[in-house]
Enzyme design. Structure first.
Site, mmCIF file in Angstrom:
data_model
loop_
_atom_site.group_PDB
_atom_site.id
_atom_site.type_symbol
_atom_site.label_atom_id
_atom_site.label_comp_id
_atom_site.label_asym_id
_atom_site.label_seq_id
_atom_site.Cartn_x
_atom_site.Cartn_y
_atom_site.Cartn_z
ATOM 1 C CB SER A 179 31.958 16.126 -3.926
ATOM 2 O OG SER A 179 30.932 15.626 -4.734
ATOM 3 C CG ASP A 212 34.810 10.957 -9.223
ATOM 4 O OD1 ASP A 212 33.659 10.511 -9.063
ATOM 5 O OD2 ASP A 212 35.233 11.976 -8.625
ATOM 6 C CG HIS A 261 33.175 11.211 -5.681
ATOM 7 N ND1 HIS A 261 33.370 12.288 -6.511
ATOM 8 C CD2 HIS A 261 32.349 11.645 -4.688
ATOM 9 C CE1 HIS A 261 32.690 13.333 -6.062
ATOM 10 N NE2 HIS A 261 32.066 12.980 -4.955
#
Length: 274
Positions: A95, A225, A254
């Protein structure tokens, strides 16, 4: 606790376990090095040296008021790498940590790195602009900041129990321990770091950084995601990289490094050993 002090006087906590080729992990917003537990234990067991730090303002690092931007994130990572004198390192970022890894490699060079992987990562650019029409409207990130500033604890609980891990999808059973661990990590960090970090991960354009990187990079992204939408992230990053490979996982959320750790770990090991 093992810490280093950066050039601007910020204490950064890090973990450094084992020996062998170093695998260095950069965590996502607003978490800590603890989010990599499943990967660190896996690679430690496969004979690697594993290193992970808490980003400034996060986890056990100093809750400073300033420096919550990609330049400082990259510089702090460089400080850890240099302090531990790491060479031939594999950098893995999830991320926001994926953006940190990309910016570190472009800003500080690849002399100490061998390969990298970015997972569910924010590059090339999350926010919608004229040049990036597929991005998310700025209002989305403004709302994240508002909730972080006014109802952080409840907001974090909702995020972990819902879209982060895909627990809001039909037929998916929420894992309470995973939710609580996400909330624990997030609440350890400072509100200011979390608030400013939203701008850092959403408005930083990594396009030129990605173009500079020459080492092999594995881009892993799930097509479900809900935090960093797939179409405007993974495939675009892989195309911009000179030596990028895209691995798409159908239906993965995610937070796949936790909920699908066995698959992600196998992907990473195969890439490192190739």
């Amino acid at each position: 606790m093992p810490t280093i002090t950066t050039a601007d006087g910020t204490d950064i906590f890090y973990k450094d376990w084992g020996s062998g080729q170093p695998v260095v992990f950069s965590h996502g917003w607003p978490l800590s090095a603890d989010d990599w537990d499943a990967q660190m234990m896996f690679f430690l067991g496969h004979g690697y040296r594993v290193v992970a730090h808490d980003r400034r303002g996060h986890g056990r690092s100093a809750q400073v008021a300033d420096g919550h931007d990609m330049d400082h994130y990259a510089d702090d990572l460089a400080a850890v790498v240099e302090h531990l004198d790491l060479h031939d390192a594999i950098h893995i970022g999830h991320s926001t940590g994926g953006g940190e890894v990309v910016h570190y490699l472009a800003r500080h060079g690849e002399g100490r790195a061998a390969k990298a992987s970015i997972i569910s990562a924010v590059p090339p650019l999350m926010v919608q602009t004229e040049a990036n029409p597929g991005g998310l409207p700025k209002s989305v990130f403004d709302d994240l900041q508002k909730q972080t500033a006014t109802r952080r604890s409840a907001f974090y609980r909702e995020l972990a129990a819902g879209p982060f891990y895909g627990f809001n999808r039909p037929g998916v059973e929420p894992d309470e321990a995973v939710i609580l661990n996400w909330w624990r990590q997030a609440m350890m960090g400072g509100a200011k770091a979390s608030y400013d970090g939203i701008v850092a991960f959403s408005q930083t354009d990594f396009t030129e950084d990605l173009k500079k990187i020459t080492i092999p990079v594995l881009v892993i992204h799930g097509d479900d995601d809900q935090i960093v939408p797939y179409a405007d992230a993974g495939p675009l990053s892989a195309k911009l990289l000179r030596n990028g490979t895209l691995k798409t996982h159908k239906g993965f959320p995610h937070g796949m490094i936790t909920t699908q750790a066995d698959v992600v770990n196998a992907d990473l090991l195969a890439f490192i050993q190739s």
